[in-house]
Design a protein around this motif. Sequence first.
Motif, PDB file in Angstrom:
ATOM      1  N   ASN A  19       0.834  -1.209   0.000  1.00 58.94           N
ATOM      2  CA  ASN A  19       0.000   0.000   0.000  1.00 58.94           C
ATOM      3  C   ASN A  19       0.867   1.258   0.000  1.00 58.94           C
ATOM      4  O   ASN A  19       0.542   2.247   0.656  1.00 58.94           O
ATOM      5  CB  ASN A  19      -0.933  -0.013   1.210  1.00 58.94           C
ATOM      6  N   ASN A  68       0.606  -9.720 -19.681  1.00 55.84           N
ATOM      7  CA  ASN A  68      -0.680  -9.443 -19.041  1.00 55.84           C
ATOM      8  C   ASN A  68      -1.849  -9.564 -20.013  1.00 55.84           C
ATOM      9  O   ASN A  68      -2.919 -10.043 -19.636  1.00 55.84           O
ATOM     10  CB  ASN A  68      -0.656  -8.057 -18.397  1.00 55.84           C
ATOM     11  N   GLU A  77       4.475  -3.594  -9.895  1.00 50.32           N
ATOM     12  CA  GLU A  77       3.639  -4.293  -8.917  1.00 50.32           C
ATOM     13  C   GLU A  77       2.185  -3.876  -9.060  1.00 50.32           C
ATOM     14  O   GLU A  77       1.854  -2.695  -8.995  1.00 50.32           O
ATOM     15  CB  GLU A  77       4.134  -3.962  -7.498  1.00 50.32           C
ATOM     16  N   ARG A  78       1.297  -4.865  -9.270  1.00 51.24           N
ATOM     17  CA  ARG A  78      -0.150  -4.640  -9.436  1.00 51.24           C
ATOM     18  C   ARG A  78      -0.460  -3.671 -10.570  1.00 51.24           C
ATOM     19  O   ARG A  78      -1.526  -3.084 -10.627  1.00 51.24           O
ATOM     20  CB  ARG A  78      -0.779  -4.139  -8.128  1.00 51.24           C
ATOM     21  N   ASP A 130     -11.920  -3.125 -10.589  1.00 54.10           N
ATOM     22  CA  ASP A 130     -10.602  -2.914 -10.000  1.00 54.10           C
ATOM     23  C   ASP A 130      -9.620  -3.859 -10.680  1.00 54.10           C
ATOM     24  O   ASP A 130      -9.558  -5.041 -10.355  1.00 54.10           O
ATOM     25  CB  ASP A 130     -10.656  -3.176  -8.492  1.00 54.10           C
ATOM     26  N   THR A 131      -8.888  -3.332 -11.645  1.00 54.60           N
ATOM     27  CA  THR A 131      -7.971  -4.171 -12.433  1.00 54.60           C
ATOM     28  C   THR A 131      -6.629  -4.306 -11.724  1.00 54.60           C
ATOM     29  O   THR A 131      -5.996  -3.307 -11.378  1.00 54.60           O
ATOM     30  CB  THR A 131      -7.741  -3.560 -13.826  1.00 54.60           C
ATOM     31  N   VAL A 132      -6.199  -5.526 -11.509  1.00 49.65           N
ATOM     32  CA  VAL A 132      -4.888  -5.811 -10.916  1.00 49.65           C
ATOM     33  C   VAL A 132      -4.079  -6.605 -11.935  1.00 49.65           C
ATOM     34  O   VAL A 132      -4.549  -7.628 -12.439  1.00 49.65           O
ATOM     35  CB  VAL A 132      -5.013  -6.601  -9.600  1.00 49.65           C
ATOM     36  N   ASN A 191       3.158  -8.266 -12.147  1.00 52.11           N
ATOM     37  CA  ASN A 191       4.382  -7.483 -12.298  1.00 52.11           C
ATOM     38  C   ASN A 191       5.232  -8.107 -13.405  1.00 52.11           C
ATOM     39  O   ASN A 191       6.272  -8.713 -13.168  1.00 52.11           O
ATOM     40  CB  ASN A 191       5.154  -7.450 -10.968  1.00 52.11           C
ATOM     41  N   LYS A 225      -4.605   0.602 -17.310  1.00 56.16           N
ATOM     42  CA  LYS A 225      -4.805  -0.729 -16.721  1.00 56.16           C
ATOM     43  C   LYS A 225      -6.134  -1.326 -17.167  1.00 56.16           C
ATOM     44  O   LYS A 225      -6.219  -2.510 -17.491  1.00 56.16           O
ATOM     45  CB  LYS A 225      -4.776  -0.643 -15.185  1.00 56.16           C
ATOM     46  N   LEU A 260       1.043  -0.769 -11.209  1.00 56.59           N
ATOM     47  CA  LEU A 260       1.029   0.623 -10.751  1.00 56.59           C
ATOM     48  C   LEU A 260       1.795   1.586 -11.659  1.00 56.59           C
ATOM     49  O   LEU A 260       1.674   2.805 -11.507  1.00 56.59           O
ATOM     50  CB  LEU A 260       1.608   0.696  -9.325  1.00 56.59           C
TER      51      LEU A 260
END
Length: 614
Positions: A232, A456, A495-496, A445-447, A450, A505, A498
């Motif tokens: 976070n 992806n 990461e995720r 919420d797209t994750v 890495n 994303k 970001l």
Amino acid sequence: MRALARSPAADSAADPSTRRSDWATLRKLLPYLWLYRWRVGAALAFMVAAKLANVGVPLLLKQLVDSLSIQPGSAASMLVVPVGLLVAYAALRLSTSVFTELRELIFARATEGTARRISLQVFRHLHALSLRFHLERQTGGMTRDIERGTRAVHSLISYSLYSILPTLIEVGLVLTLLAVKFDAGFAWITLAALVCYIAFTISVTEWRTKYRREMNQLDSQAHTKAIDSLLNYETVKYFNNEEFEAHRYDRSLEQLRKAALKSQSTLSLLNSGQQLVIAVALVAMLWRATQGVVEGRMTLGDLVMINAFMIQLYIPLNFLGVLYREIKQSLTDLDRMFHLLETHREVADATDARPLRVSEGCVRFEDVSFAYEAARPILQGLSFEVPAGKTVAVVGPSGAGKSTLARLLYRFYDVGGGRITIDGQDIRQVTQASLRQAIGIVPQDTVLFNDTVEYNIAYGRPGASRAEVEAAARAARIHDFIAATPKGYATVVGERGLKLSGGEKQRVAIARTLLKNPPILIFDEATSALDSANERAIQAELKSAAQGKTALVIAHRLSTVVDAHRILVMEQGRIVEQGTHAELLALQGRYARMWQLQQSGGEAAIDGPAGRVA
């Protein structure tokens, strides 16, 4: 909506008080080792050979020393006998090392194979657990448990097979030799010392285990806080809470430091006691042997042999406390990993589950009820149909249960009442793999992983060609952006994800789903992170992608669902209105008021309390 109540299974997996006995943990490990039983047998044979060679070393050393005490005038014997004994002595030393290395070489495949099988089984099981478990888990602590459990397999096998068992074999051989070759007094002294040593070691180790367990628990807590804070990172920066997080982590580290000091002080006590027992036993043995030499009952070689035996015995015994502690800790760590493996699968395939057969793609919710917590129902007797090849949109305020529909259709949870069918097949009676293969989702919420952008997007259909990946990216209106970056499709998203903006994303997520090309699509606020221009462009692409497919669209912005074949308006888990855009406007009800608010710029107002216009 989030599941706030912890499941009993999750509690049992995390609660150390439910720990099974050491023997029960070993019994669970044995089936994995049984697969390598021939290697285990061969390793044990080499281990026995190594110990026989090791016990033979002091015997040869005695002969070597005694052979030097020859009568004057026998020069030839002086030249021949010691040389032969020296060569034999060196050969035995070499044999000990060779047999030990062969044992480790033979058994390495069994050790690594067992660790791999257990780790893979736990990994697969964690992926098979329900969404509830993963919403409740503490990632840092859980990964620490898996890491320790995998390491425990190596440690347990290594310490038991390579240290404890060989030492016990050697002790038995030495006691037998001492009793047969000399008087029983030597054997009794050795045996008494071993009993005192082992009893002291086990009792003190058992006493200090609680400190070691406390230290490991605090270590997991500190690790969890660190991982959670780093995951976070942006939130920490938003609120300028770096120092708060540092102090929070430092408090955990301070507790860990105090627990580590307790553990170390008790370890020092254990080591000191062990050395005292060893010293008393050595003095007693050597005093008795020295008397025997002085009285002529024993030779100087006997004294050297007894001393060598004691050194060979007490060097491994010196680490018995550490070995016992590590074995106990390995059993504890392995047990925690087995508890993860035994965590109840809330959503599991039926014993007679069969693959889903999608002929048309008609989805029906039939009198569906559901609650994350029993006291707070989310869906209440919900019934509707998404006809094959049609698009049905669901709108309503936050908390109405819209996203829950997608989770239930994906079978992240099982319905509390009623049923969900696809082409007449209850989704609880088909395999989860085939169900999820037939559905594609663009989540709100797209994750991302890495990894690279290409990885992806291709995750939607592993093995897709580069041309297919680029075609999906073009359809999601992100190809030009990717091509303009220095590394193109090899760009790592971080990461995720970001390193990408929210809109970027979301477009990657859209491309990923378009590449999967399933017969049933779910768009859960699929364009919420996009600007108006891109939203209109992608909306056209999504409409094209949904052509001929069954699509469930969950939306807040009503402008994105005006072309849907049917629109459902939800409030408090129920459908309060349904129809086409024109029909709903004509009703002048809840949908019409929401539309008016959004057209006048008051879009956020629809997220007020259900049933009211804020």
